[in-house]
Write an enzyme that holds these catalytic residues in place. Sequence first.
Site, PDB file in Angstrom:
ATOM      1  N   TRP A   1      47.906  27.138  54.277  1.00  0.00           N
ATOM      2  CA  TRP A   1      48.673  28.365  54.463  1.00  0.00           C
ATOM      3  C   TRP A   1      48.383  28.900  55.872  1.00  0.00           C
ATOM      4  CZ3 TRP A   1      46.754  33.778  53.135  1.00  0.00           C
ATOM      5  CH2 TRP A   1      47.802  34.704  53.206  1.00  0.00           C
TER       6      TRP A   1
ATOM      7  N   ASP B   1      40.673  29.756  46.956  1.00  0.00           N
ATOM      8  CA  ASP B   1      41.795  30.673  47.129  1.00  0.00           C
ATOM      9  C   ASP B   1      42.713  30.446  45.932  1.00  0.00           C
ATOM     10  OD1 ASP B   1      43.910  32.215  47.845  1.00  0.00           O
ATOM     11  OD2 ASP B   1      44.392  31.141  49.699  1.00  0.00           O
TER      12      ASP B   1
ATOM     13  N   LYS C   1      51.929  36.708  42.962  1.00  0.00           N
ATOM     14  CA  LYS C   1      52.915  35.781  42.386  1.00  0.00           C
ATOM     15  C   LYS C   1      52.897  35.826  40.861  1.00  0.00           C
ATOM     16  CE  LYS C   1      52.421  34.438  46.624  1.00  0.00           C
ATOM     17  NZ  LYS C   1      53.152  34.089  47.778  1.00  0.00           N
TER      18      LYS C   1
HETATM   19  C1  LIG Z   1      47.539  29.927  49.587  1.00  0.00           C
HETATM   20  C2  LIG Z   1      47.747  31.391  49.647  1.00  0.00           C
HETATM   21  N1  LIG Z   1      46.686  32.184  49.693  1.00  0.00           N
HETATM   22  C3  LIG Z   1      46.792  33.513  49.738  1.00  0.00           C
HETATM   23  C4  LIG Z   1      48.021  34.117  49.738  1.00  0.00           C
HETATM   24  C5  LIG Z   1      47.963  35.608  49.805  1.00  0.00           C
HETATM   25  O1  LIG Z   1      48.987  36.319  49.316  1.00  0.00           O
HETATM   26  P1  LIG Z   1      48.816  37.861  49.018  1.00  0.00           P
HETATM   27  O2  LIG Z   1      47.967  38.448  50.069  1.00  0.00           O
HETATM   28  O3  LIG Z   1      50.214  38.362  49.055  1.00  0.00           O
HETATM   29  O4  LIG Z   1      48.197  37.948  47.671  1.00  0.00           O
HETATM   30  C6  LIG Z   1      49.184  33.325  49.712  1.00  0.00           C
HETATM   31  C7  LIG Z   1      50.520  33.920  49.779  1.00  0.00           C
HETATM   32  O5  LIG Z   1      51.506  33.339  50.117  1.00  0.00           O
HETATM   33  C8  LIG Z   1      49.018  31.934  49.649  1.00  0.00           C
HETATM   34  O6  LIG Z   1      50.072  31.116  49.584  1.00  0.00           O
END
Ligand SMILES: Cc1ncc(COP(=O)(O)O)c(C=O)c1O
Length: 406
Positions: free
Chosen positions: A135, A216, A252
């Site tokens: 990411w 993560d 999500k």
């Molecule tokens: C792999 C991964 N980690 C962390 C996140 C963090 O998302 P958020 O801060 O919106 O919870 C995302 C969001 O796309 C992600 O794809």
Amino acid sequence: MADSVFAHVVRAPEDPILGVTVAYNKDSSPVKVNLGVGAYRTEEGKPLVLNVVRRAEQMLVNDTSRVKEYLSITGLADFNKLSAKLIFGADSPAIKENRVTTVQCLSGTGSLRVGAEFLARHYHEHTIYIPQPTWGNHPKIFTLAGLSVKYYRYYDPATRGLDFQGLLDDLTAAPSGAIVLLHACAHNPTGVDPTIDQWEKIRKLMRSKGLLPFFDSAYQGFASGNLDADAQSVRMFVADGGECLAAQSYAKNMGLYGERVGALSIVCKDSNVASKVESQLKMVIRPMYSNPPIHGASIVATILKDRQMYDEWTVELKAMADRIISMRQQLYDAMQARGTPGDWSHIIKQIGMFTFTGLNVEQVSFMTREYHIYMTSDGRISMAGLSSRTVPHLADAMHAAVTRTA
Ligand SMILES: Cc1ncc(COP(=O)(O)O)c(C=O)c1O
């Protein structure tokens, strides 16, 4: 008038992921499709608020005893306990032995950032290994927190699957004690996850070298439709009694994107260490944003603590996961029907929100130019942004990109 004191500021580039939506919004074509951003859409292409979330919010609004006082630095206590149970399992010995500290943070990103800052201040090894690719925000989060980022091999473009040997070789070569970022499930952007057997080998290797796992978990339940199955990698590492970190996001799996609700857990060897670690997490959080927001965490706690609402959530969650899986099948079938050259089976083999199509930068820009389809330049498409209506258009675009570009 004198020049602005900021006149020298250089315009920064758009975020590579969020910038896709900026470009999409500027396109006036009626057939445009946005497959860039990682947010769920219904079959009608609309954002979804889960029924169970609406119901929890209604209950919170109707409860006039609720006030808007500050939460503590570590957030809502119920939320933290329930989040740890969700990821580690209700009967996790680590929780029973009180050696997990969980703090509410600003969604997945904030949880990663707080965890990274804690490690930069209190962990002896400052190198974090992240998968290649990963990411796009990961390297920035860890670098700004004061860690030094290195990559381990993860994806093999030839097989459009896991480069397992490369991964093992790179982790074997990592200095003992290094931090290793692992996507708990539904690896973003590739949609490629290790099998349980491979996870076990990764676990053994990491434990033998004293590498510190930082999970993560942004997609628990969203990948397979099953919350337990999607947490299996994390639970394997906790079951061996070793230490690890886990960042959780409810963006999500509960559709709470803009509420910014997540949690960071640190699993320690004993409860004394865990409580000292928590005291230092507070020292990271207090000067950063003081304490987290109350609304999203209250929604999550309301749902997780009520059996019936929890069950209702799992049904709605599975429906989202199933729709994505069905989009994979429909896209694969459409490519087969068009006889597009190449093996497209990775579309149905990959898991989670994204398919890493294997399309190159030129093919992606061709699809945007000629078909008004928007995606990140690495060829990643969000399956959650597709519908039965848009699949044929995407398949036409992919077919044309493959057959008409070099
Ligand atoms: C792999 C991964 N980690 C962390 C996140 C963090 O998302 P958020 O801060 O919106 O919870 C995302 C969001 O796309 C992600 O794809």
